[in-house]
Design a protein around this motif. Structure first.
Motif: not given
Ligand code: OXD
Ligand code: NDP
Length: 311
Positions: A47, A67-69, A93, A226, A274, A279
């Motif tokens: 991360w 993370g997903a991003g 998630l 974001r 945030h 996660t």
């Molecule tokens: C993600 C985040 O991208 O926590 O998972 O922002």
């Protein structure tokens, strides 16, 4: 051969325990103090790694995002070329994100923002019964894994749901809009705008004066994607002009949100740090372990992000 963990915010001990329970022979190392021989590193679980740091491992087979991003990886101009970047797609998630968005959509739908203000004023007063959810239109920017799940949950609660994505989508009951041409028609009838887009050069600053003014007066904005999607001054101007009724923001251009930032004390802005969906290694380790097993069997991992699209 080893996995290298690199994150300031996630606990390596929890990840080590969860991954070792699934892959007992995995050699788990932690950047920067316990890297060992760089030639032995085959997987990175990261991360926001230090830019350029992942170039040091010539035998890297995959970079797993914590993370997903994956914007935190693709913004590194020195990311090793040709190594697959794997997004995190995980049931928990997804569920946590859906809970968060549904909570705030219901909050606005049931006038809880207005009731909180009445309480601050010590005023006992019933507001008009809200319109039924069918008459409230929620628009989701980004109808991918997370946006799609949010859309289905809101439909289940009776809301009218629309989505905007790069390519048209087929989700039963959800009106799909796509591309630049679909953006203003998508925005023009919404009560709530939810942003669940990936951050890419195309989506940077997409919630701005132009798009906010395309929303009907009295709309609410929920940004859980974001901070870079939002032009913060434009949101404040739209709130202060009375065009927007409120905003829930989980992500910011600068995180942590600076202590003198106007969002902290704005009466119609909700700030969370945030955490819309954090996660959890107890479930996310299943996805990472399954992909390591695939790589060990000579198969490509699933959920590879496309470097050309940036997500
Ligand atoms: C993600 C985040 O991208 O926590 O998972 O922002
Ligand atoms: P996906 O990749 O599954 O979905 C992305 C969606 O955005 C797709 O529908 C895609 O369109 C659409 N999209 C991408 N680019 C554009 C564009 N230029 N114009 C219009 N639509 C576009 O992502 P996820 O659902 O898994 O995650 C979304 C984001 O949520 C993450 O990138 C991350 O930033 C954020 N996030 C935030 C968290 C938090 O705690 N706040 C936690 C987890 C994620 P198409 O379907 O056509 O490809």
């Amino acid at each position: 051969m080893a996995l290298l963990f690199s994150s300031k915010g996630d606990d390596p001990a929890r990840w080590r325990a969860q991954l070792k329970a699934r892959l007992p022979d995995l050699d788990f190392r932690v950047w920067p103090d316990d890297v060992g021989d760089p030639l032995e590193i085959e997987y990175a679980l990261a991360w926001r790694p230090k830019p350029g740091a992942l170039r040091a491992y010539p035998n890297l087979k995959a970079i797993f995002s914590l993370g997903a991003g994956v914007d935190h990886l693709f913004r590194d101009a020195d990311l090793p070329a040709g190594v697959p970047v794997v997004r995190l797609v995980d049931k928990a998630l997804t569920r946590n994100m859906t809970e968060y968005v549904v909570h705030w959509v219901l909050h606005y739908h049931r006038s809880f923002q207005a009731y909180a203000e009445l309480q601050r004023r010590g005023e006992w007063r019933a507001l008009p019964v809200p319109d039924p959810p069918e008459r409230k239109r929620v628009g989701i920017m980004g109808l991918g894994v997370l946006g799609g799940d949010v859309a289905r949950a809101l439909l289940g609660l009776g809301f009218t749901v629309a989505g905007w994505s790069r390519t048209p989508k087929q989700i039963d009951g959800v009106e799909s809009f796509a591309g630049d041409a679909g953006l203003v028609p998508f925005l023009s009838r919404l009560h709530n705008l939810v942003c669940l887009l990936p951050l890419t050069p195309e989506t940077e600053g997409i919630i701005n004066r132009r798009t906010l003014s395309a929303l009907p007066a009295g709309a609410f904005v929920i940004n859980v994607a974001r901070g870079g999607h939002l032009v913060e001054e434009d949101l404040l101007a739209a709130l202060d002009a009375g065009h927007l009724a409120g905003a829930t923001l989980d992500v910011f251009r600068t995180e942590p949100l600076p202590e003198d930032h106007p969002f902290w004390h704005h009466p119609r802005v909700v700030v969370t740090p945030h955490v819309a969906s954090q996660t959890d290694p107890r479930s996310a380790a299943d996805e990472v372990a399954a992909n390591i097993r695939r790589l060990r069997a000579g198969e490509p991992p699933i959920n590879i992000a496309d470097p050309a699209q940036g997500y």
